[in-house]
Motif scaffolding. Structure first.
Motif, mmCIF file in Angstrom:
data_model
loop_
_atom_site.group_PDB
_atom_site.id
_atom_site.type_symbol
_atom_site.label_atom_id
_atom_site.label_comp_id
_atom_site.label_asym_id
_atom_site.label_seq_id
_atom_site.Cartn_x
_atom_site.Cartn_y
_atom_site.Cartn_z
ATOM 1 N N ALA A 167 83.623 36.627 33.594
ATOM 2 C CA ALA A 167 82.417 36.125 32.923
ATOM 3 C C ALA A 167 81.451 35.474 33.905
ATOM 4 O O ALA A 167 80.243 35.443 33.671
ATOM 5 C CB ALA A 167 82.808 35.126 31.829
ATOM 6 N N LEU A 168 81.971 34.972 35.019
ATOM 7 C CA LEU A 168 81.119 34.328 36.030
ATOM 8 C C LEU A 168 80.646 35.331 37.088
ATOM 9 O O LEU A 168 80.058 34.930 38.095
ATOM 10 C CB LEU A 168 81.888 33.190 36.717
ATOM 11 N N ASN A 169 80.888 36.621 36.848
ATOM 12 C CA ASN A 169 80.565 37.639 37.853
ATOM 13 C C ASN A 169 81.268 37.372 39.173
ATOM 14 O O ASN A 169 80.717 37.590 40.251
ATOM 15 C CB ASN A 169 79.048 37.723 38.086
ATOM 16 N N LEU A 170 82.480 36.876 39.069
ATOM 17 C CA LEU A 170 83.278 36.625 40.272
ATOM 18 C C LEU A 170 84.525 37.506 40.246
ATOM 19 O O LEU A 170 85.637 37.074 40.559
ATOM 20 C CB LEU A 170 83.645 35.138 40.370
ATOM 21 N N VAL A 171 84.332 38.751 39.839
ATOM 22 C CA VAL A 171 85.441 39.707 39.767
ATOM 23 C C VAL A 171 86.087 39.844 41.143
ATOM 24 O O VAL A 171 85.394 39.928 42.152
ATOM 25 C CB VAL A 171 84.944 41.080 39.273
ATOM 26 N N GLY A 172 87.394 39.863 41.148
ATOM 27 C CA GLY A 172 88.140 39.954 42.406
ATOM 28 C C GLY A 172 88.745 38.622 42.795
ATOM 29 O O GLY A 172 89.810 38.564 43.410
ATOM 30 N N THR A 173 88.060 37.542 42.415
ATOM 31 C CA THR A 173 88.538 36.208 42.774
ATOM 32 C C THR A 173 89.906 35.922 42.146
ATOM 33 O O THR A 173 90.083 36.123 40.951
ATOM 34 C CB THR A 173 87.532 35.143 42.271
ATOM 35 N N PRO A 174 90.873 35.458 42.935
ATOM 36 C CA PRO A 174 92.146 35.032 42.356
ATOM 37 C C PRO A 174 91.892 33.963 41.291
ATOM 38 O O PRO A 174 91.081 33.059 41.519
ATOM 39 C CB PRO A 174 92.904 34.435 43.549
ATOM 40 N N ALA A 175 92.542 34.089 40.155
ATOM 41 C CA ALA A 175 92.276 33.169 39.042
ATOM 42 C C ALA A 175 93.501 33.062 38.169
ATOM 43 O O ALA A 175 94.179 34.056 37.922
ATOM 44 C CB ALA A 175 91.084 33.685 38.225
ATOM 45 N N PHE A 176 93.790 31.854 37.712
ATOM 46 C CA PHE A 176 94.937 31.668 36.825
ATOM 47 C C PHE A 176 94.800 30.355 36.081
ATOM 48 O O PHE A 176 93.949 29.535 36.390
ATOM 49 C CB PHE A 176 96.253 31.703 37.614
ATOM 50 N N LYS A 177 95.675 30.208 35.079
ATOM 51 C CA LYS A 177 95.685 28.991 34.261
ATOM 52 C C LYS A 177 96.871 28.119 34.643
ATOM 53 O O LYS A 177 97.938 28.635 34.986
ATOM 54 C CB LYS A 177 95.771 29.396 32.786
ATOM 55 N N VAL A 178 96.674 26.813 34.558
ATOM 56 C CA VAL A 178 97.749 25.851 34.788
ATOM 57 C C VAL A 178 97.893 25.005 33.530
ATOM 58 O O VAL A 178 96.894 24.595 32.936
ATOM 59 C CB VAL A 178 97.419 24.963 36.010
ATOM 60 N N GLU A 179 99.139 24.764 33.119
ATOM 61 C CA GLU A 179 99.356 24.012 31.890
ATOM 62 C C GLU A 179 100.419 22.941 32.081
ATOM 63 O O GLU A 179 101.489 23.196 32.650
ATOM 64 C CB GLU A 179 99.772 24.976 30.768
ATOM 65 N N ALA A 180 100.113 21.742 31.646
ATOM 66 C CA ALA A 180 101.074 20.638 31.610
ATOM 67 C C ALA A 180 100.633 19.705 30.481
ATOM 68 O O ALA A 180 100.348 18.524 30.701
ATOM 69 C CB ALA A 180 101.132 19.903 32.942
ATOM 70 N N ALA A 181 100.519 20.291 29.280
ATOM 71 C CA ALA A 181 100.059 19.557 28.092
ATOM 72 C C ALA A 181 98.706 18.909 28.379
ATOM 73 O O ALA A 181 97.847 19.550 28.994
ATOM 74 C CB ALA A 181 101.128 18.569 27.627
ATOM 75 N N CYS A 182 98.513 17.641 27.994
ATOM 76 C CA CYS A 182 97.204 17.016 28.186
ATOM 77 C C CYS A 182 96.930 16.679 29.652
ATOM 78 O O CYS A 182 95.840 16.217 29.993
ATOM 79 C CB CYS A 182 97.068 15.762 27.324
ATOM 80 N N ALA A 183 97.918 16.888 30.526
ATOM 81 C CA ALA A 183 97.687 16.713 31.965
ATOM 82 C C ALA A 183 97.271 18.026 32.626
ATOM 83 O O ALA A 183 97.169 18.099 33.855
ATOM 84 C CB ALA A 183 98.945 16.161 32.640
ATOM 85 N N SER A 184 97.014 19.054 31.837
ATOM 86 C CA SER A 184 96.690 20.369 32.407
ATOM 87 C C SER A 184 95.512 20.292 33.380
ATOM 88 O O SER A 184 95.539 20.914 34.454
ATOM 89 C CB SER A 184 96.360 21.361 31.287
ATOM 90 N N GLY A 185 94.479 19.537 33.015
ATOM 91 C CA GLY A 185 93.302 19.434 33.875
ATOM 92 C C GLY A 185 93.614 18.754 35.194
ATOM 93 O O GLY A 185 93.214 19.225 36.264
ATOM 94 N N GLY A 186 94.349 17.659 35.119
ATOM 95 C CA GLY A 186 94.710 16.925 36.333
ATOM 96 C C GLY A 186 95.607 17.741 37.245
ATOM 97 O O GLY A 186 95.461 17.725 38.473
ATOM 98 N N VAL A 187 96.535 18.483 36.652
ATOM 99 C CA VAL A 187 97.441 19.308 37.453
ATOM 100 C C VAL A 187 96.674 20.481 38.075
ATOM 101 O O VAL A 187 96.898 20.838 39.232
ATOM 102 C CB VAL A 187 98.641 19.803 36.610
ATOM 103 N N ALA A 188 95.759 21.072 37.311
ATOM 104 C CA ALA A 188 94.935 22.160 37.863
ATOM 105 C C ALA A 188 94.154 21.659 39.074
ATOM 106 O O ALA A 188 94.064 22.337 40.107
ATOM 107 C CB ALA A 188 93.985 22.694 36.794
ATOM 108 N N PHE A 189 93.606 20.448 38.942
ATOM 109 C CA PHE A 189 92.888 19.835 40.066
ATOM 110 C C PHE A 189 93.819 19.673 41.262
ATOM 111 O O PHE A 189 93.471 19.985 42.406
ATOM 112 C CB PHE A 189 92.330 18.475 39.639
ATOM 113 N N ASN A 190 95.026 19.190 40.997
ATOM 114 C CA ASN A 190 96.011 18.974 42.063
ATOM 115 C C ASN A 190 96.329 20.282 42.798
ATOM 116 O O ASN A 190 96.391 20.309 44.033
ATOM 117 C CB ASN A 190 97.284 18.390 41.433
#
Lengths: 382, 382
Positions: free
Chosen positions: B68-91
């Motif tokens: 969607a960001l026109n960044l096809v090819g870029t490695p991309a994935f989701k990180v999940e740790a409940a409500c800490a998902s954002g903080g862990v993704a940052f880490n």
């Protein structure tokens, strides 16, 4: 930069684990991977999983597993990229060790699929595709791949029997693999005459639904010393245009192509150096397009080459050596770790009846969606 | 090792986004974060999200956003740790840049909560807890925290009005924060007399349900040069015994305590050096136990200190400076990135009416479950 070693692996049999929870499976695989190195306490735990929330009403698998392993305190989280979740989790763990941030990382892939019925599983897997477009119009992951298979056959004049070659190889190898879901050889005729499930894909073109978990312990080369250590030479992720219908060239798996190009480059090897490979044969057509994208076969010749024996256990490029997704099984988020574990067995010479002779370099390719995310990893025995 | 810079941030208002999909929100925040640096194409995209599969029937958010960001090819994935998902993704993003594996990483937290009804949202959030035990007996995330609040009040003689102090601070700051969900100041009486939702927790003790996305662009210091750059000094994850009932000491947030200890150590600072902090005030009691675990308050004195003004905008340790989870809102997987974005605003002196004076060092603490996973991050303006 540390060199990164796959110190040990562990996995469950793939299949129907009615008596085990998703946590039970993850613990079983983890304990097997940790057992050979009782003095190593992993610095981080990474779980690859796609849809535990759908199948087990469970998120937060990272901390759940850390606690169950008596590793409270250890940083732990889940990584998700559809059926590439396991490969991506491995990639993240690899980078943590390589950079020196962690001396050891336990990477665990797990999926519980059989607690959902077949329709629910199909819907859960289709969450790899866009909810607003692809899911909305009613296409399933299976039907998308069926359309791709038709395009592949028509574009390259691939016969029904040629398309059947990869499933035959998969089952041939699964027959002698203890952890495989379907330990039964099948013939080209069996595949080509099995019931149609989404024209032109037939039942035996499609990887099955099953539960399983696989784990690997990654360590810095400073932590473990062995003569025949298995080193990670490279691991690269790439992505494709998200939806199949938006792609200019649907028959080129560009995520796999780009991930492989980078992985070969960083490992300093070429296609011809690969001794054993695990590919993402979710469907017969997926296997064919995968070997083509990585350069093992020319465009349009993947299935034909398989039919000619190139990817058989004693062929030029032995693939699916313990059955692949079709024969060993495809517990979505665990699949990428089964691939790594199986390459490890091969490179260590522990492949038993499935051993590939004289193999030193192995490659794994793990896909999420229809080549939407792809992870290519290269391992080598020193 | 590279020094890691928070080059820019972007976020949506938190609230009811009936007209936007989860992807729309993620794109909006991402574009804002990418805009100030048009020449930087992120090497990796990481999405922090808890339950897109429940709320939007969508997995595979990483590749979806890359496309969607026109960044096809870029490695991309989701990180999940409940409500800490954002903080862990940052880490995870921080470590990729720090190690030199990536020169830049776009980290995006997103959650769409309002498309579920309140009961469904409560069940989705409770997936942070064990399906086999805690969920099975019918405890919700809210009721667990209510029991903890009662224990906290009884153990330390914390009055109802003292417990109300953190929500009052949160709303005071949210009133002047443009992106906050509830821009309305409330009094101690408002909190202490609001309807009981799970005894002793009242409505205004609890962070609301809302949609939102926040993004940060992390870069190597070699990529971006500014005079007042905001550097990541450390980011550490820790985990606690998974279930509250299994813990020897329920009132010590040991994941937060350990993550903070390591984060302080690696940053080379102490509690007294922190000028501004964002804490995970999912419930009033969570805020109190968090500041105690990190050493800003003594055990049992968190709520009392808040009541005495310690954590107000002009207090010794200004906290929840744009409203925190209670006032700005808590879109689960996005919350950890809102915290980073808000610290960035403070350290850059762009806090507007909410600006903390003379601040140079900021700390964010993001929790999943009841302190089951905790991420503590320290930022500094150079």
């Amino acid at each position: 930069m540390s060199r990164v070693i796959v110190a040990s692996v562990g996995y469950t049999k793939v299949g129907d684990h009615w008596d085990k929870s998703i946590l039970d499976l993850a613990v079983e695989a983890s304990k097997k991977a940790l057992k050979p190195h009782p003095n190593i306490k992993p610095d981080t735990i990474i779980v690859g999983n796609m849809f535990s929330s759908q199948s087990a009403r469970q998120e937060h698998l990272g901390a759940l597993l850390a606690s169950a392993l008596n590793l409270v305190g250890t940083p732990a989280f889940k990584v998700e990229a559809a059926c590439a979740s396991g490969g991506v989790a491995f990639n993240v763990g690899y980078h943590l060790v390589r950079s020196g941030e962690a001396a050891s990382v336990l990477v665990v892939g797990v999926e519980k699929m059989r607690d959902l019925d077949v329709a629910e599983t199909s819907l859960a897997l289709t969450m790899a595709e866009s909810a607003e477009y692809t899911q909305f119009i009613g296409a399933t992951f299976l039907s998308l791949n069926a359309m791709l298979a038709r395009l592949y056959q028509e574009t390259y004049n691939v016969t029904r029997d040629e398309l059947s070659a990869f499933p035959v190889i998969a089952h041939q190898n699964a027959a002698t693999a203890e952890h495989a879901q379907f330990r039964k050889a099948i013939s080209v005729e069996d595949v080509s005459r099995s019931p149609l499930v989404s024209d032109p894909l037939r039942l035996l073109d499609c990887a099955p639904i099953g539960d399983g978990a696989a784990a690997v312990l990654l360590t810095s080369d400073k932590l473990v010393e062995e003569d025949d250590e298995v080193e990670v030479l490279s691991s690269k992720i790439s992505t494709n245009v998200f939806s199949l219908y938006e792609r200019d060239d649907m028959l080129t798996f560009s995520a796999t192509k780009e991930a492989a190009r980078k992985a070969f480059s960083e490992a300093g090897i070429g296609v011809e150096d690969v001794d054993v490979l695990e590919i993402h044969d979710a469907f017969s057509v997926t296997a064919a397009l995968s070997v083509e994208a990585m350069g093992f076969s020319k465009p349009g010749e993947g299935a034909k080459d398989a039919s000619a024996g190139v990817y058989s256990l004693k062929g030029r490029y032995p693939a699916l050596t313990f059955g692949g997704l079709k024969g060993r099984g495809n517990p979505a988020g665990a699949t990428g770790l089964y691939q790594i574990a199986e390459l490890w067995l091969q490179l260590k010479g522990r492949g038993g009846l499935n051993q590939v002779e004289d193999c030193r370099i192995g490659l794994a390719q793990n896909i999420g969606g229809v080549d939407t995310t792809s992870v290519v990893t290269v391992l080598a025995r020193r």
